[in-house]
Design a protein around this motif. Structure first.
Motif, PDB file in Angstrom:
ATOM      1  N   LYS A   7      40.529  -4.458  27.301  1.00  0.00           N
ATOM      2  CA  LYS A   7      39.447  -4.013  26.216  1.00  0.00           C
ATOM      3  C   LYS A   7      38.293  -5.145  26.941  1.00  0.00           C
ATOM      4  O   LYS A   7      37.040  -5.057  27.311  1.00  0.00           O
ATOM      5  CB  LYS A   7      39.823  -4.956  25.501  1.00  0.00           C
ATOM      6  N   ALA A   8      38.227  -6.255  27.170  1.00  0.00           N
ATOM      7  CA  ALA A   8      37.601  -6.996  27.900  1.00  0.00           C
ATOM      8  C   ALA A   8      37.163  -6.297  29.296  1.00  0.00           C
ATOM      9  O   ALA A   8      35.622  -6.476  29.334  1.00  0.00           O
ATOM     10  CB  ALA A   8      37.954  -8.621  28.278  1.00  0.00           C
ATOM     11  N   ILE A   9      37.727  -6.349  30.266  1.00  0.00           N
ATOM     12  CA  ILE A   9      37.191  -5.361  31.321  1.00  0.00           C
ATOM     13  C   ILE A   9      36.436  -3.916  31.090  1.00  0.00           C
ATOM     14  O   ILE A   9      34.981  -3.922  31.476  1.00  0.00           O
ATOM     15  CB  ILE A   9      38.485  -4.889  32.666  1.00  0.00           C
ATOM     16  N   ALA A  10      36.760  -3.414  29.793  1.00  0.00           N
ATOM     17  CA  ALA A  10      35.947  -2.360  29.213  1.00  0.00           C
ATOM     18  C   ALA A  10      34.579  -2.442  29.234  1.00  0.00           C
ATOM     19  O   ALA A  10      33.741  -1.438  29.050  1.00  0.00           O
ATOM     20  CB  ALA A  10      36.895  -1.303  28.520  1.00  0.00           C
ATOM     21  N   ALA A  11      34.840  -3.780  28.197  1.00  0.00           N
ATOM     22  CA  ALA A  11      33.186  -4.378  28.020  1.00  0.00           C
ATOM     23  C   ALA A  11      32.845  -5.065  28.262  1.00  0.00           C
ATOM     24  O   ALA A  11      31.298  -4.713  28.078  1.00  0.00           O
ATOM     25  CB  ALA A  11      33.661  -5.046  26.359  1.00  0.00           C
ATOM     26  N   LEU A  12      32.820  -5.061  29.824  1.00  0.00           N
ATOM     27  CA  LEU A  12      32.439  -5.673  31.110  1.00  0.00           C
ATOM     28  C   LEU A  12      31.333  -4.361  31.854  1.00  0.00           C
ATOM     29  O   LEU A  12      29.978  -4.919  31.351  1.00  0.00           O
ATOM     30  CB  LEU A  12      32.581  -6.582  32.086  1.00  0.00           C
ATOM     31  N   VAL A  13      31.404  -3.662  31.734  1.00  0.00           N
ATOM     32  CA  VAL A  13      30.671  -2.708  31.739  1.00  0.00           C
ATOM     33  C   VAL A  13      29.510  -2.355  30.420  1.00  0.00           C
ATOM     34  O   VAL A  13      28.342  -2.729  31.150  1.00  0.00           O
ATOM     35  CB  VAL A  13      31.319  -1.418  32.261  1.00  0.00           C
ATOM     36  N   PRO A  14      29.013  -1.739  30.023  1.00  0.00           N
ATOM     37  CA  PRO A  14      28.204  -1.997  28.887  1.00  0.00           C
ATOM     38  C   PRO A  14      27.239  -2.825  28.377  1.00  0.00           C
ATOM     39  O   PRO A  14      26.225  -2.482  28.799  1.00  0.00           O
ATOM     40  CB  PRO A  14      29.313  -0.809  27.732  1.00  0.00           C
ATOM     41  N   THR A  15      28.006  -4.169  28.747  1.00  0.00           N
ATOM     42  CA  THR A  15      27.378  -5.034  28.430  1.00  0.00           C
ATOM     43  C   THR A  15      26.830  -5.511  29.369  1.00  0.00           C
ATOM     44  O   THR A  15      25.411  -6.190  29.835  1.00  0.00           O
ATOM     45  CB  THR A  15      28.071  -6.795  28.042  1.00  0.00           C
ATOM     46  N   GLY A  16      27.052  -5.465  31.024  1.00  0.00           N
ATOM     47  CA  GLY A  16      26.392  -5.661  31.994  1.00  0.00           C
ATOM     48  C   GLY A  16      25.437  -5.085  32.142  1.00  0.00           C
ATOM     49  O   GLY A  16      24.598  -4.895  32.513  1.00  0.00           O
ATOM     50  N   MET A  17      24.952  -3.923  31.711  1.00  0.00           N
ATOM     51  CA  MET A  17      24.105  -2.407  32.005  1.00  0.00           C
ATOM     52  C   MET A  17      23.482  -2.651  30.787  1.00  0.00           C
ATOM     53  O   MET A  17      21.994  -3.119  31.287  1.00  0.00           O
ATOM     54  CB  MET A  17      25.052  -1.100  31.764  1.00  0.00           C
ATOM     55  N   LEU A  18      23.517  -3.437  29.553  1.00  0.00           N
ATOM     56  CA  LEU A  18      22.226  -4.530  28.877  1.00  0.00           C
ATOM     57  C   LEU A  18      22.176  -5.438  29.816  1.00  0.00           C
ATOM     58  O   LEU A  18      21.100  -5.245  28.812  1.00  0.00           O
ATOM     59  CB  LEU A  18      23.548  -3.999  27.464  1.00  0.00           C
ATOM     60  N   LEU A  19      21.901  -5.917  29.934  1.00  0.00           N
ATOM     61  CA  LEU A  19      21.913  -7.257  30.315  1.00  0.00           C
ATOM     62  C   LEU A  19      21.296  -6.598  31.598  1.00  0.00           C
ATOM     63  O   LEU A  19      20.105  -7.121  31.710  1.00  0.00           O
ATOM     64  CB  LEU A  19      23.368  -7.914  31.202  1.00  0.00           C
ATOM     65  N   PHE A  20      21.356  -5.916  31.947  1.00  0.00           N
ATOM     66  CA  PHE A  20      20.646  -5.289  33.676  1.00  0.00           C
ATOM     67  C   PHE A  20      19.437  -5.082  33.201  1.00  0.00           C
ATOM     68  O   PHE A  20      18.241  -4.982  33.869  1.00  0.00           O
ATOM     69  CB  PHE A  20      21.548  -4.811  34.500  1.00  0.00           C
ATOM     70  N   GLY A  21      19.607  -3.800  31.769  1.00  0.00           N
ATOM     71  CA  GLY A  21      18.018  -3.264  31.631  1.00  0.00           C
ATOM     72  C   GLY A  21      17.211  -3.914  31.160  1.00  0.00           C
ATOM     73  O   GLY A  21      16.537  -3.416  31.217  1.00  0.00           O
ATOM     74  N   SER A  22      17.572  -4.608  30.148  1.00  0.00           N
ATOM     75  CA  SER A  22      17.045  -6.054  29.219  1.00  0.00           C
ATOM     76  C   SER A  22      16.435  -6.451  30.500  1.00  0.00           C
ATOM     77  O   SER A  22      15.448  -7.363  30.269  1.00  0.00           O
ATOM     78  CB  SER A  22      17.891  -7.029  28.787  1.00  0.00           C
ATOM     79  N   ALA A  23      17.211  -7.011  31.302  1.00  0.00           N
ATOM     80  CA  ALA A  23      16.240  -8.124  32.590  1.00  0.00           C
ATOM     81  C   ALA A  23      15.193  -7.273  33.440  1.00  0.00           C
ATOM     82  O   ALA A  23      14.060  -7.857  33.632  1.00  0.00           O
ATOM     83  CB  ALA A  23      17.413  -8.338  33.711  1.00  0.00           C
ATOM     84  N   LEU A  24      15.502  -5.736  33.895  1.00  0.00           N
ATOM     85  CA  LEU A  24      14.535  -5.038  34.192  1.00  0.00           C
ATOM     86  C   LEU A  24      13.436  -4.970  33.141  1.00  0.00           C
ATOM     87  O   LEU A  24      12.013  -5.305  33.592  1.00  0.00           O
ATOM     88  CB  LEU A  24      15.124  -3.607  34.572  1.00  0.00           C
ATOM     89  N   GLN A  25      13.841  -5.115  31.966  1.00  0.00           N
ATOM     90  CA  GLN A  25      12.701  -4.334  31.377  1.00  0.00           C
ATOM     91  C   GLN A  25      11.592  -6.097  31.283  1.00  0.00           C
ATOM     92  O   GLN A  25      10.184  -6.458  31.288  1.00  0.00           O
ATOM     93  CB  GLN A  25      13.321  -3.722  29.491  1.00  0.00           C
ATOM     94  N   GLY A  40      20.153 -11.897  23.997  1.00  0.00           N
ATOM     95  CA  GLY A  40      20.548 -10.464  23.096  1.00  0.00           C
ATOM     96  C   GLY A  40      21.805 -10.367  23.851  1.00  0.00           C
ATOM     97  O   GLY A  40      23.147 -10.205  23.587  1.00  0.00           O
ATOM     98  N   ALA A  41      20.897 -10.002  25.317  1.00  0.00           N
ATOM     99  CA  ALA A  41      21.993  -9.113  25.676  1.00  0.00           C
ATOM    100  C   ALA A  41      23.071 -10.469  26.934  1.00  0.00           C
ATOM    101  O   ALA A  41      24.248 -10.170  26.670  1.00  0.00           O
ATOM    102  CB  ALA A  41      21.374  -8.495  26.897  1.00  0.00           C
ATOM    103  N   ALA A  42      22.512 -11.214  27.534  1.00  0.00           N
ATOM    104  CA  ALA A  42      23.178 -12.588  27.233  1.00  0.00           C
ATOM    105  C   ALA A  42      24.633 -12.982  26.634  1.00  0.00           C
ATOM    106  O   ALA A  42      25.249 -13.297  27.082  1.00  0.00           O
ATOM    107  CB  ALA A  42      22.244 -13.780  28.282  1.00  0.00           C
ATOM    108  N   CYS A  43      23.854 -13.110  25.827  1.00  0.00           N
ATOM    109  CA  CYS A  43      24.929 -13.711  24.274  1.00  0.00           C
ATOM    110  C   CYS A  43      26.329 -12.686  24.331  1.00  0.00           C
ATOM    111  O   CYS A  43      27.300 -12.159  24.239  1.00  0.00           O
ATOM    112  CB  CYS A  43      24.122 -14.152  23.432  1.00  0.00           C
TER     113      CYS A  43
END
Length: 100
Positions: A7-25, A40-43
């Motif tokens: 479950k943690a590995i499966a959740a790592l992909v979308p949260t990583g994408m949120l973090l990357f997109g938030s950092a880009l923004q 929030g994304a880092a949390c």
């Protein structure tokens, strides 16, 4: 395979994408809304990392998964921060862009 690990590995992909997109923004628009969204994304990524540590047995002195332990409170505070700051930053950013 440990179900918590899967479950943690499966959740790592979308949260990583949120973090990357938030950092880009945040790099493009430096503002309070994008900063809230980034924190929030880092949390949320911290929550996933806490679950990975629990599944893999890293840092056993943190007593991951046990109530009233340091690991539990790290996970809880990160989840509250992520689930409150990310949507607030997103909504404020959307309202600011719509008005402008």
């Amino acid at each position: 395979m440990n179900p918590t690990f899967a479950k943690a590995i499966a959740a790592l992909v979308p949260t990583g994408m949120l973090l990357f997109g938030s950092a880009l923004q945040f790099s493009r628009r430096r503002g309070v809304a994008s900063l809230f969204q980034l924190i929030g994304a880092a949390c949320l990524v911290a929550v996933v990392i806490a679950h990975l540590c629990e599944a893999l047995g890293w840092f056993p002195r943190m007593h991951w998964g046990l109530e009233h332990s340091a690991g539990h409170y790290i996970d809880l505070v990160a989840a509250i921060g992520g689930l409150s700051l990310f949507p607030v930053g997103y909504v404020f950013g959307a309202l600011k862009r719509e008005v402008a």
